[in-house]
Design a protein around this motif. Sequence first.
Motif, PDB file in Angstrom:
ATOM      1  N   ALA A 237       0.831  -1.201   0.000  1.00 56.08           N
ATOM      2  CA  ALA A 237       0.000   0.000   0.000  1.00 56.08           C
ATOM      3  C   ALA A 237       0.867   1.253   0.000  1.00 56.08           C
ATOM      4  N   ALA A 238       1.968   1.197   0.741  1.00 51.49           N
ATOM      5  CA  ALA A 238       2.861   2.353   0.814  1.00 51.49           C
ATOM      6  C   ALA A 238       3.486   2.631  -0.557  1.00 51.49           C
ATOM      7  N   VAL A 239       3.837   1.553  -1.259  1.00 53.51           N
ATOM      8  CA  VAL A 239       4.425   1.712  -2.591  1.00 53.51           C
ATOM      9  C   VAL A 239       3.420   2.326  -3.546  1.00 53.51           C
ATOM     10  N   LEU A 240       2.167   1.829  -3.509  1.00 55.75           N
ATOM     11  CA  LEU A 240       1.120   2.345  -4.383  1.00 55.75           C
ATOM     12  C   LEU A 240       0.817   3.804  -4.097  1.00 55.75           C
ATOM     13  N   ALA A 241       0.965   4.205  -2.829  1.00 63.27           N
ATOM     14  CA  ALA A 241       0.648   5.583  -2.447  1.00 63.27           C
ATOM     15  C   ALA A 241       1.727   6.565  -2.858  1.00 63.27           C
ATOM     16  N   MET A 242       2.919   6.057  -3.164  1.00 60.55           N
ATOM     17  CA  MET A 242       4.007   6.950  -3.539  1.00 60.55           C
ATOM     18  C   MET A 242       3.722   7.592  -4.894  1.00 60.55           C
ATOM     19  N   PRO A 243       4.005   8.880  -5.058  1.00 59.87           N
ATOM     20  CA  PRO A 243       3.775   9.539  -6.350  1.00 59.87           C
ATOM     21  C   PRO A 243       4.653   8.933  -7.437  1.00 59.87           C
ATOM     22  N   ARG A 244       4.048   8.664  -8.584  1.00 59.63           N
ATOM     23  CA  ARG A 244       4.790   8.069  -9.683  1.00 59.63           C
ATOM     24  C   ARG A 244       5.502   9.157 -10.488  1.00 59.63           C
ATOM     25  N   ARG A 245       6.666   8.834 -10.953  1.00 56.57           N
ATOM     26  CA  ARG A 245       7.414   9.785 -11.781  1.00 56.57           C
ATOM     27  C   ARG A 245       6.815   9.793 -13.187  1.00 56.57           C
ATOM     28  N   VAL A 246       6.532  10.964 -13.678  1.00 57.20           N
ATOM     29  CA  VAL A 246       6.004  11.105 -15.037  1.00 57.20           C
ATOM     30  C   VAL A 246       7.099  11.699 -15.903  1.00 57.20           C
ATOM     31  N   PHE A 247       7.489  10.974 -16.920  1.00 64.26           N
ATOM     32  CA  PHE A 247       8.562  11.429 -17.776  1.00 64.26           C
ATOM     33  C   PHE A 247       8.002  12.301 -18.893  1.00 64.26           C
ATOM     34  N   ALA A 248       8.652  13.407 -19.186  1.00 64.33           N
ATOM     35  CA  ALA A 248       8.197  14.323 -20.234  1.00 64.33           C
ATOM     36  C   ALA A 248       8.213  13.621 -21.581  1.00 64.33           C
ATOM     37  N   GLN A 249       7.139  13.837 -22.348  1.00 65.57           N
ATOM     38  CA  GLN A 249       7.031  13.274 -23.676  1.00 65.57           C
ATOM     39  C   GLN A 249       7.504  14.299 -24.693  1.00 65.57           C
ATOM     40  N   GLY A 250       8.329  13.898 -25.617  1.00 68.54           N
ATOM     41  CA  GLY A 250       8.813  14.803 -26.649  1.00 68.54           C
ATOM     42  C   GLY A 250       7.695  15.233 -27.581  1.00 68.54           C
ATOM     43  N   TYR A 251       7.641  16.530 -27.914  1.00 68.69           N
ATOM     44  CA  TYR A 251       6.619  17.036 -28.834  1.00 68.69           C
ATOM     45  C   TYR A 251       6.947  16.557 -30.243  1.00 68.69           C
ATOM     46  N   SER A 252       5.963  16.054 -30.935  1.00 73.69           N
ATOM     47  CA  SER A 252       6.185  15.590 -32.300  1.00 73.69           C
ATOM     48  C   SER A 252       5.082  16.118 -33.199  1.00 73.69           C
ATOM     49  N   ILE A 253       5.413  16.343 -34.474  1.00 70.43           N
ATOM     50  CA  ILE A 253       4.433  16.791 -35.449  1.00 70.43           C
ATOM     51  C   ILE A 253       4.373  15.771 -36.564  1.00 70.43           C
ATOM     52  N   SER A 254       3.313  15.847 -37.352  1.00 71.35           N
ATOM     53  CA  SER A 254       3.137  14.893 -38.435  1.00 71.35           C
ATOM     54  C   SER A 254       4.164  15.152 -39.533  1.00 71.35           C
ATOM     55  N   ALA A 255       4.361  14.146 -40.376  1.00 73.40           N
ATOM     56  CA  ALA A 255       5.288  14.290 -41.493  1.00 73.40           C
ATOM     57  C   ALA A 255       4.822  15.408 -42.424  1.00 73.40           C
ATOM     58  N   GLN A 256       3.499  15.529 -42.598  1.00 74.93           N
ATOM     59  CA  GLN A 256       2.966  16.583 -43.452  1.00 74.93           C
ATOM     60  C   GLN A 256       3.323  17.963 -42.908  1.00 74.93           C
ATOM     61  N   HIS A 257       3.109  18.163 -41.625  1.00 71.99           N
ATOM     62  CA  HIS A 257       3.391  19.465 -41.030  1.00 71.99           C
ATOM     63  C   HIS A 257       4.893  19.763 -41.029  1.00 71.99           C
ATOM     64  N   ARG A 258       5.705  18.751 -40.909  1.00 73.72           N
ATOM     65  CA  ARG A 258       7.150  18.961 -40.987  1.00 73.72           C
ATOM     66  C   ARG A 258       7.531  19.469 -42.378  1.00 73.72           C
ATOM     67  N   LYS A 259       6.901  18.906 -43.402  1.00 70.55           N
ATOM     68  CA  LYS A 259       7.161  19.357 -44.776  1.00 70.55           C
ATOM     69  C   LYS A 259       6.658  20.785 -44.977  1.00 70.55           C
ATOM     70  N   VAL A 260       5.506  21.105 -44.386  1.00 70.67           N
ATOM     71  CA  VAL A 260       4.970  22.461 -44.479  1.00 70.67           C
ATOM     72  C   VAL A 260       5.957  23.460 -43.896  1.00 70.67           C
ATOM     73  N   LEU A 261       6.489  23.151 -42.733  1.00 72.18           N
ATOM     74  CA  LEU A 261       7.459  24.041 -42.093  1.00 72.18           C
ATOM     75  C   LEU A 261       8.718  24.185 -42.935  1.00 72.18           C
ATOM     76  N   ASP A 262       9.150  23.099 -43.562  1.00 69.72           N
ATOM     77  CA  ASP A 262      10.340  23.163 -44.413  1.00 69.72           C
ATOM     78  C   ASP A 262      10.110  24.093 -45.602  1.00 69.72           C
ATOM     79  N   VAL A 263       8.942  23.953 -46.244  1.00 69.85           N
ATOM     80  CA  VAL A 263       8.618  24.818 -47.384  1.00 69.85           C
ATOM     81  C   VAL A 263       8.522  26.270 -46.929  1.00 69.85           C
ATOM     82  N   ALA A 264       7.878  26.491 -45.793  1.00 67.44           N
ATOM     83  CA  ALA A 264       7.728  27.853 -45.274  1.00 67.44           C
ATOM     84  C   ALA A 264       9.090  28.499 -45.019  1.00 67.44           C
ATOM     85  N   ARG A 265       9.990  27.781 -44.379  1.00 64.96           N
ATOM     86  CA  ARG A 265      11.325  28.329 -44.109  1.00 64.96           C
ATOM     87  C   ARG A 265      12.060  28.649 -45.413  1.00 64.96           C
TER      88      ARG A 265
END
Length: 208
Positions: free
Chosen positions: A19-47
């Motif tokens: 119970a003590a283990v379950l009550a301990m706050p779990r570490r949440v690891f940050a998720q890397g932001y990702s965009i779709s392949a289409q949007h990546r191409k859009v940004l490339d064209v825009a630049r």
Amino acid sequence: MSKAKTTRRAVIAGLGASAAVLAMPRRVFAQGYSISAQHRKVLDVAREQVARVADRLWRTDIAGIADFSLPSALPRFHFADLEKGTVRSFLVAHGKGSDPEHDGFLKTFSNEVGSLATSRGAYITNEWYVGRYGTSIRLVGADADNTNVLERAIVLHRAWYANPAMLEKWGKLGRSDGCFAMGEADFNEALWHLSGGRLIYADRLGLS
């Protein structure tokens, strides 16, 4: 102490530890932001296009990229935020002369006066003005393929025939006289984020 009591105490102690283990706050690891392949191409064209005509732009933070390889039923007018690395996509109509069959697909570009067609190339957004469709954004052509933009009165404006409701009824948007026509609600995004010396680039880009 009896063996039974010892066993019960061990079980209770084990449950308490679990119970003590379950009550301990779990570490949440940050998720890397990702965009779709289409949007990546859009940004490339825009630049790439912003860099190409940078000396004619007043602002280089956001660019509009219109991919007319897609039909009018799909969001194909991309607002590329080059500072944040994000993309938002909207519906946009093309010209009658580019789609004489009115099947929702752009077939040809034209720079000719009276063609009622969409022109390819880089545009620079200018000031607002009030015209046939209310507040609109003047455009200036920056390439050989759209030198007649001002003479043809090609602008960015709102239009009822570019509203999403058109898709529910017809499966495609209406057609403009060559202008970039957006839905009436979406056009407010263009007023705030694309006007004032920013880039719009249009072509059959095939970014999907």
